[in-house]
Design an enzyme around this catalytic site. Sequence first.
Site, PDB file in Angstrom:
ATOM      1  N   LYS A 120      33.435  75.012  14.875  1.00 32.48           N
ATOM      2  CA  LYS A 120      33.852  74.591  13.538  1.00 32.48           C
ATOM      3  C   LYS A 120      32.868  73.538  13.038  1.00 32.48           C
ATOM      4  CE  LYS A 120      37.973  73.414  10.904  1.00 32.48           C
ATOM      5  NZ  LYS A 120      37.447  72.345  10.083  1.00 32.48           N
ATOM      6  N   LYS A 130      41.389  71.697  16.533  1.00 34.76           N
ATOM      7  CA  LYS A 130      40.667  70.456  16.241  1.00 34.76           C
ATOM      8  C   LYS A 130      40.525  69.613  17.504  1.00 34.76           C
ATOM      9  CE  LYS A 130      40.582  70.226  11.509  1.00 34.76           C
ATOM     10  NZ  LYS A 130      40.506  69.344  10.397  1.00 34.76           N
ATOM     11  N   CYS A 166      21.134  32.069   5.130  1.00 36.16           N
ATOM     12  CA  CYS A 166      20.539  31.034   4.283  1.00 36.16           C
ATOM     13  C   CYS A 166      21.563  30.059   3.727  1.00 36.16           C
ATOM     14  CB  CYS A 166      19.744  31.669   3.144  1.00 36.16           C
ATOM     15  SG  CYS A 166      20.784  32.430   1.889  1.00 36.16           S
ATOM     16  N   LEU A 183      42.087  76.818   6.717  1.00 31.41           N
ATOM     17  CA  LEU A 183      42.469  77.312   8.034  1.00 31.41           C
ATOM     18  C   LEU A 183      43.669  76.533   8.526  1.00 31.41           C
ATOM     19  CD1 LEU A 183      38.993  77.507   9.796  1.00 31.41           C
ATOM     20  CD2 LEU A 183      40.402  79.419   9.049  1.00 31.41           C
ATOM     21  N   GLU A 189      34.356  80.583  17.548  1.00 32.09           N
ATOM     22  CA  GLU A 189      33.168  80.017  16.894  1.00 32.09           C
ATOM     23  C   GLU A 189      33.292  78.502  16.848  1.00 32.09           C
ATOM     24  OE1 GLU A 189      33.038  81.636  12.938  1.00 32.09           O
ATOM     25  OE2 GLU A 189      33.383  83.688  13.660  1.00 32.09           O
ATOM     26  N   GLU A 220      28.787  77.358   6.085  1.00 37.52           N
ATOM     27  CA  GLU A 220      28.830  75.908   6.004  1.00 37.52           C
ATOM     28  C   GLU A 220      27.414  75.383   5.788  1.00 37.52           C
ATOM     29  OE1 GLU A 220      31.981  75.129   6.352  1.00 37.52           O
ATOM     30  OE2 GLU A 220      32.105  72.977   6.725  1.00 37.52           O
ATOM     31  N   CYS A 243      24.677  38.256  -0.759  1.00 27.11           N
ATOM     32  CA  CYS A 243      24.023  36.961  -0.848  1.00 27.11           C
ATOM     33  C   CYS A 243      23.094  37.030  -2.059  1.00 27.11           C
ATOM     34  CB  CYS A 243      23.216  36.681   0.416  1.00 27.11           C
ATOM     35  SG  CYS A 243      22.062  35.311   0.176  1.00 27.11           S
TER      36      CYS A 243
HETATM   37  P1  AMP Z   1      39.881  72.544   7.065  1.00 32.00           P
HETATM   38  O1  AMP Z   1      38.902  71.953   6.073  1.00 32.00           O
HETATM   39  O2  AMP Z   1      40.227  71.633   8.166  1.00 32.00           O
HETATM   40  O3  AMP Z   1      41.039  73.240   6.384  1.00 32.00           O
HETATM   41  O4  AMP Z   1      39.078  73.713   7.788  1.00 32.00           O
HETATM   42  C1  AMP Z   1      38.660  74.832   7.066  1.00 32.00           C
HETATM   43  C2  AMP Z   1      37.192  74.753   6.868  1.00 32.00           C
HETATM   44  O5  AMP Z   1      36.483  74.837   8.083  1.00 32.00           O
HETATM   45  C3  AMP Z   1      36.631  75.891   6.083  1.00 32.00           C
HETATM   46  O6  AMP Z   1      36.773  75.678   4.697  1.00 32.00           O
HETATM   47  C4  AMP Z   1      35.195  75.890   6.485  1.00 32.00           C
HETATM   48  O7  AMP Z   1      34.466  75.084   5.572  1.00 32.00           O
HETATM   49  C5  AMP Z   1      35.154  75.168   7.803  1.00 32.00           C
HETATM   50  N1  AMP Z   1      34.527  75.910   8.898  1.00 32.00           N
HETATM   51  C6  AMP Z   1      33.613  75.394   9.743  1.00 32.00           C
HETATM   52  N2  AMP Z   1      33.196  76.278  10.645  1.00 32.00           N
HETATM   53  C7  AMP Z   1      33.881  77.430  10.400  1.00 32.00           C
HETATM   54  C8  AMP Z   1      33.894  78.731  11.002  1.00 32.00           C
HETATM   55  N3  AMP Z   1      33.137  79.016  12.072  1.00 32.00           N
HETATM   56  N4  AMP Z   1      34.693  79.662  10.454  1.00 32.00           N
HETATM   57  C9  AMP Z   1      35.484  79.375   9.389  1.00 32.00           C
HETATM   58  N5  AMP Z   1      35.514  78.172   8.786  1.00 32.00           N
HETATM   59  C10 AMP Z   1      34.724  77.203   9.278  1.00 32.00           C
HETATM   60 ZN    ZN Z   2      21.297  34.676   2.270  1.00 34.71          ZN
END
Ligand code: AMP
Ligand code: ZN
Length: 666
Positions: free
Chosen positions: A114, A310, A407, A83, A112, A171, A422
Amino acid sequence: MPENIKERIEQLRHEINRHNENYYQLDEPSISDLEFDTLLKELQDLEAQYPEYQDDNSPTHRVGGGITKNFPTVQHQFRMYSLDNSYDFDDLADWEKRIIKTIDEPVEFVAELKFDGASISILYENGTLVQAVTRGDGFQGDEITSNVRTISDIPLRLKGDYPERFFMRGEIYLTRKNFDKINKQREEEGLDPFMNPRNTASGTLKMQDSREVRKRRLSSVLYQFVAEEAPADTHWELLHKARDWGFTISEQIKLCKNLDEIKDFINFWDEERHQLPFEIDGIVLKVNSLKQQKQLGYTAKSPRWAMAYKFKAEKAETELQSVSYQVGRTGAITPVANLKPVLLAGTIVKRASLHNEDIIKKLDLHEHDFVYVEKGGEIIPKIVGVNIEKRSPESKKIEYIKNCPECGTALIKLEDQAIHFCPNDLHCPPQVVGRMIHYVSRKALNIENLGSETIEQLYQAKLIENPADFYTLTKAQLLPLERMAEKSAQNIIDGIEKSKEIPFEKVLFGIGIKHVGETVAKKLVKNFSSIDELKNATVEELCQVEDIGSKIAESIVEFFKNPENILMLERLKSYGVQLEKRQTTSEILSNTLEGKTFLFTGKLSLFTRESAEEMVEKHGGKNISAVSKNLNYLIVGEKAGSKLKKAQELGTVQILDEQEFLDLFS
Ligand code: AMP
Ligand code: ZN
């Protein structure tokens, strides 16, 4: 007759599914593990005996048991794109503008959460789960079907009106609660805790033993339908259909008509996310209409119709007051930063983990530095940087300690590890206590009612110093302890008494030989039936055992070299703790195979390996796990490999096929 069998199989499947549900969803098992395993065993045996009733969706698959050594690589039929990321509302506004320019009709968005876990693609054919693959590099991933089947909220069979063939993407994650549970248990067992839920989830998906995967209690959320053709016009409808088919779809999704509604959603969850039972690292926005999605298409890396927003990791600046060092139960040293209290992500932070010496060096940390702390996925915040401008010229570098703070023993650092240890495992207080806590833990001697606090108190009172001391404890000694009632004291004494019935393999795990975990202990007991046999084994002999390498073998030999360990074992023996394998005579059916040793290799078709090994034992034989001159019979199935070759070379081993093995009994 087969009709009855079929009925029984269905009945067992139904019952096991029900118990599974109680175990996961209600978090309270309705029957004991033993009862559960008995039902499961019956079903497994029936399925092995009547392969015509095999079903990939039987709970025997759900509960795991399959071991995968190498996960096969699988091409994704539809590429798994990543994404595009945005970090502020300006980025988002640009994205929305680009979309509106391309599409000259109203555009709706689905917002949605993440989820912060591991992404997965699951193929369903005719309503049945057939394959699950990790994202990998987006073009190909690892096939982890048997592990994914164990995740309780992933449907193995769909309901309602589903398309014939499609992929569901989503996920796999761990809730905060289950993550904490895993770490608590690891701590009890003297293992280092995992760092964060996300890595634990993706690590778990790649575990070789699917039974272990099941125990981790992963969760799933599915967020994307993928196929040649879709049974709806919008993403929103597809999500709701998927929910009807049985998938877990996020509760927190919202249809947004414009940027303002998107911003509201983002602002709301930026605040509220800390209250969610799982971790998220942002929000994902998707164009709702599939037709519009098609029009927008993809860049080289990501869909133009989707965008991730993010959240900023929350950061604060505060003063480092001191660095202290904790000694773990395994002797591992963890440096901890003590901070001037500061508010971060809704909680007051006073401490941050520094992990190890390398990290302190990398930060170039000085006394009374002003540091930036961040709360990422980890439970404990971490220091991500130093504000050098505020450093006073006189301040000294943080020097890592050379001796154990508990110790005084000089610390050691292993070649391939960043952590200091240790080495005084028999007398360093946290390690002594850790060893006793490990001894009573559930998978070891399972002495209920004897918690870590009580052990700590007993140790402080100088009543116990090693596991053998438990067996001399009296009620009179327990009663003066804080918060110790008559009844709990009696329970502890009873629990200790009961532990004398615990089988040898668990005792062997419990005495805490370094690198001897549960599985290794089991393998050892298969080959050495008493502690004395094990004590006399050489490194070479130990290395003969399946899965035991020189590191484990040397650690075992080292353990028995220490007179204090020998004394402890002698004492345990004298109190009646099981230090040899017990043969329950009622199980012995004959002595046909007495004195003979067996090993099975290759793919067996007439019986399962477990049932064959059981048969050997019931008829007086012994199973061993390596080809050596101690081996009498090697039973070979299809595709037998190195073991067969080795046996042929040795020339002293009788090589049988499955039928010839059965003939031994007639
Ligand atoms: P990134 O790893 O930062 O490139 O983000 C992409 C990843 O976000 C995807 O591969 C998914 O694993 C994850 N992801 C989590 N929630 C969602 C969602 N609601 N829709 C799409 N991807 C998602
Ligand atoms: Zn110790």
